[in-house]
Enzyme design. Sequence first.
Site, mmCIF file in Angstrom:
data_model
loop_
_atom_site.group_PDB
_atom_site.id
_atom_site.type_symbol
_atom_site.label_atom_id
_atom_site.label_comp_id
_atom_site.label_asym_id
_atom_site.label_seq_id
_atom_site.Cartn_x
_atom_site.Cartn_y
_atom_site.Cartn_z
ATOM 1 N N ASP A 168 0.886 -1.379 0.237
ATOM 2 C CA ASP A 168 -0.107 0.049 0.047
ATOM 3 C C ASP A 168 0.818 1.259 0.053
ATOM 4 O O ASP A 168 0.327 2.349 0.382
ATOM 5 C CB ASP A 168 -1.134 -0.018 1.196
ATOM 6 C CG ASP A 168 -0.376 -0.098 2.556
ATOM 7 O OD1 ASP A 168 0.900 -0.298 2.645
ATOM 8 O OD2 ASP A 168 -0.848 -0.149 3.466
ATOM 9 N N HIS B 55 23.731 4.294 -18.061
ATOM 10 C CA HIS B 55 22.708 4.201 -17.200
ATOM 11 C C HIS B 55 23.021 3.627 -15.805
ATOM 12 O O HIS B 55 21.881 3.078 -15.101
ATOM 13 C CB HIS B 55 21.380 3.632 -17.685
ATOM 14 C CG HIS B 55 20.833 4.484 -18.866
ATOM 15 N ND1 HIS B 55 19.808 4.003 -19.961
ATOM 16 C CD2 HIS B 55 21.037 5.745 -19.380
ATOM 17 C CE1 HIS B 55 19.620 4.784 -20.710
ATOM 18 N NE2 HIS B 55 20.360 5.971 -20.531
ATOM 19 N N ASP C 279 25.734 12.690 -13.236
ATOM 20 C CA ASP C 279 24.668 13.251 -14.310
ATOM 21 C C ASP C 279 23.565 13.257 -13.099
ATOM 22 O O ASP C 279 22.925 12.525 -12.759
ATOM 23 C CB ASP C 279 24.412 12.014 -15.350
ATOM 24 C CG ASP C 279 23.307 12.805 -16.358
ATOM 25 O OD1 ASP C 279 22.602 13.938 -16.025
ATOM 26 O OD2 ASP C 279 23.316 12.088 -17.393
ATOM 27 N N ASP D 30 19.189 19.192 -16.266
ATOM 28 C CA ASP D 30 20.034 17.877 -16.525
ATOM 29 C C ASP D 30 21.455 18.476 -16.819
ATOM 30 O O ASP D 30 21.924 18.779 -17.783
ATOM 31 C CB ASP D 30 19.292 17.400 -17.798
ATOM 32 C CG ASP D 30 19.965 16.180 -18.171
ATOM 33 O OD1 ASP D 30 20.654 15.650 -17.644
ATOM 34 O OD2 ASP D 30 19.572 15.714 -19.470
ATOM 35 N N HIS E 43 26.025 7.385 -27.880
ATOM 36 C CA HIS E 43 24.855 8.378 -27.723
ATOM 37 C C HIS E 43 24.611 9.418 -28.513
ATOM 38 O O HIS E 43 25.805 9.871 -29.188
ATOM 39 C CB HIS E 43 24.374 8.491 -26.249
ATOM 40 C CG HIS E 43 25.214 9.244 -25.409
ATOM 41 N ND1 HIS E 43 25.419 10.722 -25.588
ATOM 42 C CD2 HIS E 43 26.118 9.020 -24.540
ATOM 43 C CE1 HIS E 43 26.433 11.194 -24.842
ATOM 44 N NE2 HIS E 43 27.113 10.210 -24.127
ATOM 45 N N HIS F 276 19.010 16.505 -26.277
ATOM 46 C CA HIS F 276 17.594 16.280 -26.486
ATOM 47 C C HIS F 276 16.903 17.734 -25.782
ATOM 48 O O HIS F 276 17.403 18.229 -25.168
ATOM 49 C CB HIS F 276 17.160 15.073 -25.635
ATOM 50 C CG HIS F 276 17.713 15.317 -24.130
ATOM 51 N ND1 HIS F 276 17.220 15.757 -23.060
ATOM 52 C CD2 HIS F 276 18.926 14.526 -23.565
ATOM 53 C CE1 HIS F 276 17.957 15.720 -22.111
ATOM 54 N NE2 HIS F 276 18.906 14.918 -22.370
ATOM 55 N N HIS G 210 13.507 14.654 -21.276
ATOM 56 C CA HIS G 210 13.664 14.150 -22.590
ATOM 57 C C HIS G 210 12.181 14.498 -23.129
ATOM 58 O O HIS G 210 11.311 13.906 -22.997
ATOM 59 C CB HIS G 210 13.691 12.696 -22.824
ATOM 60 C CG HIS G 210 14.869 11.993 -22.560
ATOM 61 N ND1 HIS G 210 15.431 10.582 -22.330
ATOM 62 C CD2 HIS G 210 16.324 12.790 -21.945
ATOM 63 C CE1 HIS G 210 16.507 10.588 -21.953
ATOM 64 N NE2 HIS G 210 17.264 11.550 -21.903
ATOM 65 N N GLU H 123 25.642 17.375 -24.804
ATOM 66 C CA GLU H 123 26.105 16.518 -23.830
ATOM 67 C C GLU H 123 26.899 15.573 -24.360
ATOM 68 O O GLU H 123 26.650 14.162 -24.445
ATOM 69 C CB GLU H 123 25.093 15.665 -22.964
ATOM 70 C CG GLU H 123 24.030 15.150 -23.608
ATOM 71 C CD GLU H 123 22.847 14.544 -22.760
ATOM 72 O OE1 GLU H 123 23.218 13.437 -22.004
ATOM 73 O OE2 GLU H 123 21.845 14.888 -22.855
ATOM 74 N N TYR I 144 33.584 7.151 -23.709
ATOM 75 C CA TYR I 144 33.552 6.135 -22.786
ATOM 76 C C TYR I 144 34.573 5.115 -23.306
ATOM 77 O O TYR I 144 34.332 4.484 -24.293
ATOM 78 C CB TYR I 144 32.066 5.727 -22.650
ATOM 79 C CG TYR I 144 31.004 6.717 -22.280
ATOM 80 C CD1 TYR I 144 30.937 7.284 -21.234
ATOM 81 C CD2 TYR I 144 30.664 7.521 -23.374
ATOM 82 C CE1 TYR I 144 29.978 8.401 -21.070
ATOM 83 C CE2 TYR I 144 29.536 8.306 -23.416
ATOM 84 C CZ TYR I 144 29.357 8.926 -22.499
ATOM 85 O OH TYR I 144 28.480 10.159 -21.988
ATOM 86 N N ARG J 13 31.572 12.646 -19.583
ATOM 87 C CA ARG J 13 30.371 13.366 -20.242
ATOM 88 C C ARG J 13 30.535 14.694 -19.645
ATOM 89 O O ARG J 13 30.491 14.831 -18.347
ATOM 90 C CB ARG J 13 29.183 12.407 -20.085
ATOM 91 C CG ARG J 13 27.955 13.142 -20.689
ATOM 92 C CD ARG J 13 26.766 12.422 -20.741
ATOM 93 N NE ARG J 13 26.046 11.983 -19.753
ATOM 94 C CZ ARG J 13 26.084 10.788 -19.503
ATOM 95 N NH1 ARG J 13 26.739 9.854 -19.967
ATOM 96 N NH2 ARG J 13 25.630 10.525 -18.114
ATOM 97 N N GLU K 299 27.599 17.781 -19.675
ATOM 98 C CA GLU K 299 26.328 18.126 -20.276
ATOM 99 C C GLU K 299 25.574 19.608 -19.616
ATOM 100 O O GLU K 299 25.841 19.717 -18.306
ATOM 101 C CB GLU K 299 25.323 17.027 -19.657
ATOM 102 C CG GLU K 299 23.998 17.265 -20.065
ATOM 103 C CD GLU K 299 23.195 16.255 -19.772
ATOM 104 O OE1 GLU K 299 23.461 15.316 -18.761
ATOM 105 O OE2 GLU K 299 21.831 16.076 -20.487
HETATM 106 N N1 GLY Z 1 20.018 12.501 -17.570
HETATM 107 C C1 GLY Z 1 19.398 11.876 -18.770
HETATM 108 C C2 GLY Z 1 20.087 12.451 -19.977
HETATM 109 O O1 GLY Z 1 21.259 12.906 -19.900
HETATM 110 O O2 GLY Z 1 19.706 12.290 -21.059
HETATM 111 MN MN MN Z 2 20.547 14.604 -20.909
HETATM 112 MN MN MN Z 3 21.730 14.060 -18.073
#
Ligand code: GLY
Ligand code: MN
Ligand code: MN
Length: 442
Positions: free
Chosen positions: A39, A242, A259, A270, A349, A353, A360, A383, A387, A404, A406
């Site tokens: 619950d 991820h 991140d 972000d 990647h 975005h 996103h 970003e 890697y 990375r 970003e």
């Molecule tokens: N933190 C999600 C991305 O960078 O797309």
């Molecule tokens: Mn992002």
């Molecule tokens: Mn991010």
Amino acid sequence: MQDIEQFRARRERLLARMAASGGGVAVIPTAAEVARNRDSHFPYRFDSYFYYLTGFREPEAVLVLIAGDNPKSILFCREKDVEREIWDGYRFGPEAACEHFRMDEAAPIGELDGRLPGLLADQPTLHYSMGYDRAWDERIATALNAARANTRSGVTAPHAIHDVRAELDEMRLIKDAHEIETMRRAAAISSEAHRGAMRASRPGRFEYEIDAEIGYLCRRRGSQAAAYSSIVASGPNACVLHYVENDRRMEDGDLLLIDAGCELDGYASDITRTFPVNGRFSGAQRDVYQLVLAAQTAAQAETRPGNHWNAGHDAAVRVLAQGMIDLGLLEGTLDGVIESGAYRQFYMHRTGHWLGLDVHDAGEYKLAGDWRTLEPGMVLTIEPGCYIRPADNVPEAFWNIGIRIEDDALVTKEGCELITAAAPKQIDEIEALMRETADAAF
Ligand code: GLY
Ligand code: MN
Ligand code: MN
């Protein structure tokens, strides 16, 4: 204090768009509460489309818009309930919600199913996001069938269902002044949290300690939630895109990739920053870091009105691919490694975005098959990353370097503005900040 007028202004814009395409009725539900276990529920988060048009944060609510000569906004929401409010807290109830959220009408959510067939009757088009939520699709189908069942008494049911997201996505893509102001505040809070993370990091600490520091710094400045699960990835974890376990002990010589971004009044930030846990970049770390930073600078230069969406990504890929060749990670020519996609071993990647109510965010990236053109008021991330997992074709000095960088970019008239620039990213800035902290600790 939120300016409620902004939400009414958006409803009016949507109603005008609906009227221009022949009119009809829109049905826009908010999100359901989701059980976590037994619950207990996940913290509630309203639906972004619904919130964009209402500012209303309670669950069990639906917005109905009727376009035409007398456009109308109707909110269906939970009734006042003294007993439930003792346990769960305040509810507006239809009467107060109608006034506070500047609706034309409000009614108890329990009346929705009974009223929907009548609201759909004699409307040419139903504007609804079919397929977004199965349970709602079922309810809408039932209401449509009930409206059709009345055709012998002269009623017509909508002949067309139009996905209301088509209009809403376009509206959400260009942020208005209220949205930009909120996103700037979210960006400032997250930038400060990344500075705090740099100050708090040192060998021997655990990733979750830094995760907790970020959560604390965001929450204490009024952010309601994280915009997404924070990635606090040290050493080899930085190469897991991820990674969210955040439970490793950080070692001397590791890089830490974070991140993390807060959500403020529904809007996401972000940010990714990568820095050495011990406060000093090694030679190989420094080389790859400067490469990723150069790729970000190249992408940023392409982020301006009139350029197409993919120009930033193309620019980042060219810089990264050339750097991978120069560092001895790849062999061949620049055009060759881009054409073959060999660079994807280390950069798999895309470079950004849309960003807004959703991390996103809503909005098409292509229109009629072509990358869409950037316009002032759009917000996107930039970003790039690199890697490098242990592999036979990779010099050992680079193994487990994952980087990375970003930032969140607002497209302006002249170019773009990084609204997350307060989070340090030049090597000397990061090292100086971490040195100050280390000195203060002794
Ligand atoms: N933190 C999600 C991305 O960078 O797309
Ligand atoms: Mn992002
Ligand atoms: Mn991010």
